[in-house]
Design a protein around this motif. Structure first.
Motif, PDB file in Angstrom:
ATOM      1  N   GLU A   1      25.617  21.035  40.951  1.00  0.00           N
ATOM      2  CA  GLU A   1      25.705  21.807  42.191  1.00  0.00           C
ATOM      3  C   GLU A   1      26.737  22.924  42.031  1.00  0.00           C
ATOM      4  N   VAL A   2      26.328  24.143  42.336  1.00  0.00           N
ATOM      5  CA  VAL A   2      27.224  25.297  42.279  1.00  0.00           C
ATOM      6  C   VAL A   2      27.470  25.768  43.707  1.00  0.00           C
ATOM      7  N   ARG A   3      28.711  25.732  44.116  1.00  0.00           N
ATOM      8  CA  ARG A   3      29.032  26.114  45.486  1.00  0.00           C
ATOM      9  C   ARG A   3      28.953  27.630  45.636  1.00  0.00           C
ATOM     10  N   PRO A   4      28.308  28.103  46.690  1.00  0.00           N
ATOM     11  CA  PRO A   4      28.157  29.553  46.873  1.00  0.00           C
ATOM     12  C   PRO A   4      29.501  30.246  47.098  1.00  0.00           C
ATOM     13  N   GLN A   5      29.692  31.358  46.415  1.00  0.00           N
ATOM     14  CA  GLN A   5      30.922  32.137  46.556  1.00  0.00           C
ATOM     15  C   GLN A   5      30.673  33.527  45.998  1.00  0.00           C
ATOM     16  N   GLU A   6      31.051  34.572  46.722  1.00  0.00           N
ATOM     17  CA  GLU A   6      30.879  35.932  46.223  1.00  0.00           C
ATOM     18  C   GLU A   6      31.955  36.223  45.189  1.00  0.00           C
ATOM     19  N   ALA A   7      31.502  36.492  43.965  1.00  0.00           N
ATOM     20  CA  ALA A   7      32.429  36.680  42.849  1.00  0.00           C
ATOM     21  C   ALA A   7      33.388  37.844  43.085  1.00  0.00           C
ATOM     22  N   LEU A   8      32.889  38.950  43.663  1.00  0.00           N
ATOM     23  CA  LEU A   8      33.747  40.112  43.888  1.00  0.00           C
ATOM     24  C   LEU A   8      34.869  39.796  44.868  1.00  0.00           C
ATOM     25  N   LEU A   9      34.575  38.995  45.859  1.00  0.00           N
ATOM     26  CA  LEU A   9      35.604  38.592  46.821  1.00  0.00           C
ATOM     27  C   LEU A   9      36.702  37.789  46.111  1.00  0.00           C
ATOM     28  N   THR A  10      36.293  36.810  45.311  1.00  0.00           N
ATOM     29  CA  THR A  10      37.265  35.994  44.575  1.00  0.00           C
ATOM     30  C   THR A  10      38.066  36.840  43.604  1.00  0.00           C
ATOM     31  N   GLU A  11      37.391  37.781  42.953  1.00  0.00           N
ATOM     32  CA  GLU A  11      38.044  38.660  41.978  1.00  0.00           C
ATOM     33  C   GLU A  11      39.137  39.494  42.635  1.00  0.00           C
ATOM     34  N   LEU A  12      38.833  40.107  43.768  1.00  0.00           N
ATOM     35  CA  LEU A  12      39.820  40.941  44.447  1.00  0.00           C
ATOM     36  C   LEU A  12      40.929  40.117  45.085  1.00  0.00           C
ATOM     37  N   GLN A  13      40.602  38.933  45.562  1.00  0.00           N
ATOM     38  CA  GLN A  13      41.644  38.050  46.086  1.00  0.00           C
ATOM     39  C   GLN A  13      42.632  37.677  44.981  1.00  0.00           C
ATOM     40  N   THR A  14      42.109  37.463  43.776  1.00  0.00           N
ATOM     41  CA  THR A  14      42.964  37.145  42.633  1.00  0.00           C
ATOM     42  C   THR A  14      43.900  38.308  42.331  1.00  0.00           C
ATOM     43  N   PHE A  15      43.363  39.525  42.386  1.00  0.00           N
ATOM     44  CA  PHE A  15      44.199  40.702  42.140  1.00  0.00           C
ATOM     45  C   PHE A  15      45.303  40.816  43.190  1.00  0.00           C
ATOM     46  N   ILE A  16      44.966  40.648  44.449  1.00  0.00           N
ATOM     47  CA  ILE A  16      45.965  40.735  45.521  1.00  0.00           C
ATOM     48  C   ILE A  16      47.036  39.654  45.328  1.00  0.00           C
ATOM     49  N   ASN A  17      46.613  38.449  44.948  1.00  0.00           N
ATOM     50  CA  ASN A  17      47.575  37.365  44.721  1.00  0.00           C
ATOM     51  C   ASN A  17      48.525  37.697  43.566  1.00  0.00           C
ATOM     52  N   SER A  18      47.998  38.412  42.562  1.00  0.00           N
ATOM     53  CA  SER A  18      48.813  38.718  41.379  1.00  0.00           C
ATOM     54  C   SER A  18      49.935  39.710  41.683  1.00  0.00           C
ATOM     55  N   ILE A  19      49.803  40.431  42.778  1.00  0.00           N
ATOM     56  CA  ILE A  19      50.855  41.391  43.153  1.00  0.00           C
ATOM     57  C   ILE A  19      52.153  40.654  43.471  1.00  0.00           C
ATOM     58  N   ASN A  20      52.033  39.491  44.098  1.00  0.00           N
ATOM     59  CA  ASN A  20      53.202  38.684  44.455  1.00  0.00           C
ATOM     60  C   ASN A  20      53.549  37.645  43.395  1.00  0.00           C
TER      61      ASN A  20
END
Length: 314
Positions: free
Chosen positions: A267-286
């Motif tokens: 089972e693969v849980r639905p998730q928009e990859a671009l959303l996760t990717e940009l959230q990761t970038f924002i998290n990396s700022i801090n």
């Protein structure tokens, strides 16, 4: 609230714009594109002033997302860094040539830049599961990647290696580790590589076989992994994973019979990859410890691209 500027409003840039306007911890303070009409339209849509220049667009930003054409990536990174901005997201590839990628990598080390490269497939929920599955395998022998897409009229500055194959080159390095040998064959049309097959031998003994095509009518995104205890079949488009396990032999009343290999659907849980990717970038700022594809990964992928291109064109 992170103040972000977005450079490039083409198809991919507009996808980033959609996600960035959704994020509650992001304030879009600047947009930039050489198409003045397009720029004015999108600035008006998010109620910000249309900038007079690149410098104007990034004046108040603490981070920048670069979605411009590939040949402009390195130039934008240097200009953003000169403006004192350390946090940079750049769409793949990091730069259009190996030489430019080396320059960006050196700049990042010199100025302590936080660069994330847009290898979006790492954030595909199917890839997240595949990585977990391979991590529990008895032994991974090889991983095959196929990626095909009919040539898009919007892609005119890069060949199939830098356009499509680079995604799977990064995945091959991400899943199997550094490559120590690269061989490739391909088809060249009008001076551009439009079809390529590459074999990578990794330092841990694994193999990756990568096929990319812009002359195939059918769109394919697939990964198959051969392990000593299982075979993993992943369709990235449908986000489906099936594990085929070893056949088993059982006995009933002293007589042996064989049952076919066991299949398990993951089972693969639905998730928009671009959303996760940009959230990761924002998290990396801090948080500097945030795990993401960085300038080292961007350079590593371009080194393999360069070897493939030389092998095909030799």
């Amino acid at each position: 609230m992170k103040k972000i500027a977005l450079l490039g409003l083409g198809k991919m840039g507009q996808n980033h714009l959609r996600i960035l306007t959704m994020l509650k911890n992001v304030e879009l303070v600047g947009l930039y594109d050489t198409n003045a009409e397009l720029l004015a339209k999108h600035c008006a849509a998010i109620n910000i002033t249309t900038p007079a220049s690149l410098q104007d667009a990034i004046a108040t930003a603490e981070a920048v997302v670069i979605c411009s054409p590939t040949f402009t990536h390195a130039d934008f990174i240097f200009k953003v860094a000169e403006a004192g901005i350390r946090h940079i997201f750049v769409e793949k590839p990091m730069a259009d040539t190996l030489e430019a990628s080396i320059q960006v990598r050196n700049l990042a080390k010199e100025k302590g830049l936080n660069i994330q490269v847009g290898f979006i497939e790492r954030f595909n929920p199917a890839i997240v599961e595949v990585k977990k599955i391979l991590g529990t395998a008895e032994q991974v022998v090889s991983v095959d990647f196929i990626r095909t897409n009919k040539l898009s009229s919007r892609i005119t500055d890069v060949d199939v290696v830098t356009d499509l194959m680079i995604h799977d080159i990064d995945l091959a390095l991400y899943l199997n580790g550094p490559a120590v040998k690269v061989d490739a064959k391909g088809v060249v049309k009008n001076g551009m590589i439009e079809f390529a097959i590459a074999t990578l031998m990794h330092s841990n003994g694994r193999f990756s076989r990568i096929q990319a095509s812009r002359i195939t009518e059918k769109k394919i995104r697939s990964i198959q992994a051969t392990c000593t205890d299982k075979y993993v079949d992943c369709n990235l488009l449908r986000k489906e994973i099936v594990i085929h396990r070893d056949s088993q032999t059982n006995q009933v009343d002293g007589e042996a019979y064989k049952i076919s290999s066991l299949e398990e659907t993951v089972e693969v849980r639905p998730q928009e990859a671009l959303l996760t990717e940009l959230q990761t970038f924002i998290n990396s700022i801090n948080d500097a410890t945030t795990v993401k594809p960085d300038d080292f990964d961007g350079l590593s992928a371009m080194e393999v691209c360069d070897q493939i291109r030389k092998s095909v064109l030799s």
